[in-house]
Design a protein around this motif. Structure first.
Motif, mmCIF file in Angstrom:
data_model
loop_
_atom_site.group_PDB
_atom_site.id
_atom_site.type_symbol
_atom_site.label_atom_id
_atom_site.label_comp_id
_atom_site.label_asym_id
_atom_site.label_seq_id
_atom_site.Cartn_x
_atom_site.Cartn_y
_atom_site.Cartn_z
ATOM 1 N N ASN A 139 -7.306 -4.625 -0.938
ATOM 2 C CA ASN A 139 -7.329 -6.127 -0.697
ATOM 3 C C ASN A 139 -8.763 -6.302 -1.133
ATOM 4 O OD1 ASN A 139 -4.493 -5.841 0.518
ATOM 5 N ND2 ASN A 139 -5.712 -5.206 2.268
ATOM 6 N N GLU A 142 -12.184 -6.313 1.209
ATOM 7 C CA GLU A 142 -11.904 -5.163 2.148
ATOM 8 C C GLU A 142 -13.066 -4.203 1.943
ATOM 9 O OE1 GLU A 142 -8.000 -2.943 4.069
ATOM 10 O OE2 GLU A 142 -8.318 -3.108 1.678
ATOM 11 N N THR A 146 -12.440 0.995 5.079
ATOM 12 C CA THR A 146 -11.191 0.588 5.550
ATOM 13 C C THR A 146 -9.956 0.920 4.677
ATOM 14 O OG1 THR A 146 -12.430 -1.324 6.578
ATOM 15 C CG2 THR A 146 -9.757 -1.389 6.657
ATOM 16 N N LYS A 246 -4.599 -8.528 -4.119
ATOM 17 C CA LYS A 246 -4.490 -7.252 -3.991
ATOM 18 C C LYS A 246 -4.540 -6.557 -5.287
ATOM 19 C CE LYS A 246 -1.227 -7.775 0.254
ATOM 20 N NZ LYS A 246 -2.221 -7.321 1.198
#
Length: 455
Positions: A139, A142, A146, A246
């Motif tokens: 993402n 991000e 993560t 994304k």
């Protein structure tokens, strides 16, 4: 004619005949002149009677003519309805399906997105459960830790039982990291670019409007919505803004990279595309910038509108077949070839436009555009090696049905364009702002690490 004769008394006809014989036997010139005058008067009177006969509504002949005219009119109306009903039905079904799709997506957004994602992945050969399991997604914005945490369990399982698969998965995670890092820079400059173009289009449009429209806010908005240039960049801004983007890495042997309007805010790229053609971040940036440019310029929407229009026209022309289907097969083949040829021409122009904007985005994101253009030279060499494009006889010859321009032509065009569009051009504008954005992000990440260490 028989009806006309029966409408006049037989006695009058006999009297006229007897009078004509009498005149013919006589040698009196006055009698001859009187007969000629009588004939002229009789002819005028008879012509008037015939005209009156046909002009009266009670005449049987008039009724027949009127009935035939009405029948022909209704026949033409029925024929027109026969030709139009099939295209109208097709458009109605399309509209119903479109509305139903919107309602289904609104009711079950996550389920519909999953189905659409499977459809998109199937288009590049990713259909087996094993392949679907290996699809990796990062993402925008991000933290990379993560991202890794989402796959930690799978990593540990592979590391304990299948070393080769663990190495393969680790290699793909590195690919995804590169795609995400480069993709984020392209998305940032693309957002900035469409906002500036929208502001420019609005300024130019407002200057052309009369003062009374400029002073009325409601009228100004209505006028701006009707301007094509403003509408284009408004839609492009909406496409770029919204949810975080994304970056989807697909395990596939088909080299490809693309965006899709049915799944917005996603950039898809296959492992084969990276392994076969992309050797640096510069080449990655040009590839991703090219695909985002398709979305900005609305090429997918235009292509869909073209398909709907042309297929409706095909159905209309097929309904005009006077042989009731005997020529339909040949006609369908001709129309399909014509549609593919016209669609390919539009597609080639779209690719050139996306190349032009893609290299601009690549330069705005501070990548080396001259080095980036080599990816298309590598594609050209692959085409020559595979036999798709012979180096000698296809250099200047373009097939009517090719959806993309020759890779060699694109390479030389981009190489020439790189002289104008390069990172030096944007060193003091977008490059500076982009560096500050990532500098702030790195500071935030460093503070977070220090905080975790003290805890």
């Amino acid at each position: 004619m028989a009806m006309i004769q029966r409408s006049f008394p037989l006695r009058a006809t006999q009297l006229a005949s007897m009078y004509a014989k009498h005149v013919a036997r006589s040698s009196d010139p006055l009698l001859h002149r009187h007969y000629l005058n009588s004939c002229n008067s009789c002819w005028k009177r008879r012509t008037a009677q015939v005209h009156h006969y046909f002009s009266t509504s009670s005449s049987p002949a008039t009724k027949v003519i009127s009935r035939n005219t009405t029948t022909d009119r209704w026949r033409r109306i029925a024929r027109f309805a026969y030709y139009v009903r099939i295209p109208a039905l097709v458009l109605s079904v399309y509209g119903i399906g479109y509305q139903q799709g919107i309602m289904d997506f609104a009711r079950e957004k996550e389920v519909m997105e999953a189905k659409l994602l499977q459809t998109v992945l199937a288009g590049v050969g990713c259909t087996s459960p094993e392949d679907l399991e290996m699809v990796l997604i990062a993402n925008e914005g991000e933290d990379w830790r993560t991202v890794l945490s989402r796959f930690r369990e799978k990593f540990q399982l592979y590391r304990a039982h299948d070393v080769e698969r663990y190495k393969e998965h680790h290699h793909r995670m590195v690919m995804l990291r590169d795609v995400a890092n480069v993709g984020e820079k392209i998305i940032i400059v693309a957002r900035s670019y469409v906002k500036s173009k929208l502001a420019e289009a609005v300024r130019d449009a407002v200057k052309q409007l009369p003062p009374e429209v400029q002073e009325d806010e409601n009228r100004l908005y209505e006028a701006l919505e009707k301007i094509e240039e403003v509408e284009l960049w408004t839609k492009a801004t909406r496409q770029m803004e919204g949810d975080p983007w994304k970056f989807v890495l697909i395990p596939s042997d088909i080299p490809n990279a693309f965006v899709s309007e049915i799944l917005p805010h996603r950039i898809f790229i296959t492992t084969s595309m990276i392994e076969t053609f992309i050797e640096s971040d510069d080449e990655m940036a040009l590839t991703l910038g090219h695909e985002v440019s398709h979305l900005i310029l609305g090429h997918s929407s235009n292509r869909n509108s073209f398909e709907v229009f042309f297929r409706t026209a095909e159905i209309l022309l097929l309904s005009l077949d006077p042989t009731e289907g005997l020529l339909s097969l040949a006609f369908m083949t001709f129309l399909a070839s014509l549609r593919h040829a016209i669609g390919a021409e539009f597609s080639r122009n779209d690719e050139r436009d996306a190349d032009e904007l893609g290299i601009k985005l690549c330069a705005m994101a501070c990548f080396d555009t001259k080095s980036a253009s080599r990816v298309f030279h590598r594609m050209h060499l692959a085409d020559v090696e595979s036999g798709k494009q012979a180096a000698s006889n296809r250099a200047g010859l373009l097939s009517f049905f090719d959806s993309h321009p020759p890779s060699e032509e694109r390479y030389h065009s981009l190489l020439e364009e790189s002289g104008e569009e390069n990172r030096e051009k944007y060193e003091d504008t977008t490059c500076t702002s982009l560096k500050s954005i990532f500098r702030d992000a790195m500071k935030t990440h460093g503070h977070a690490q220090e905080k975790e260490a003290t805890e």
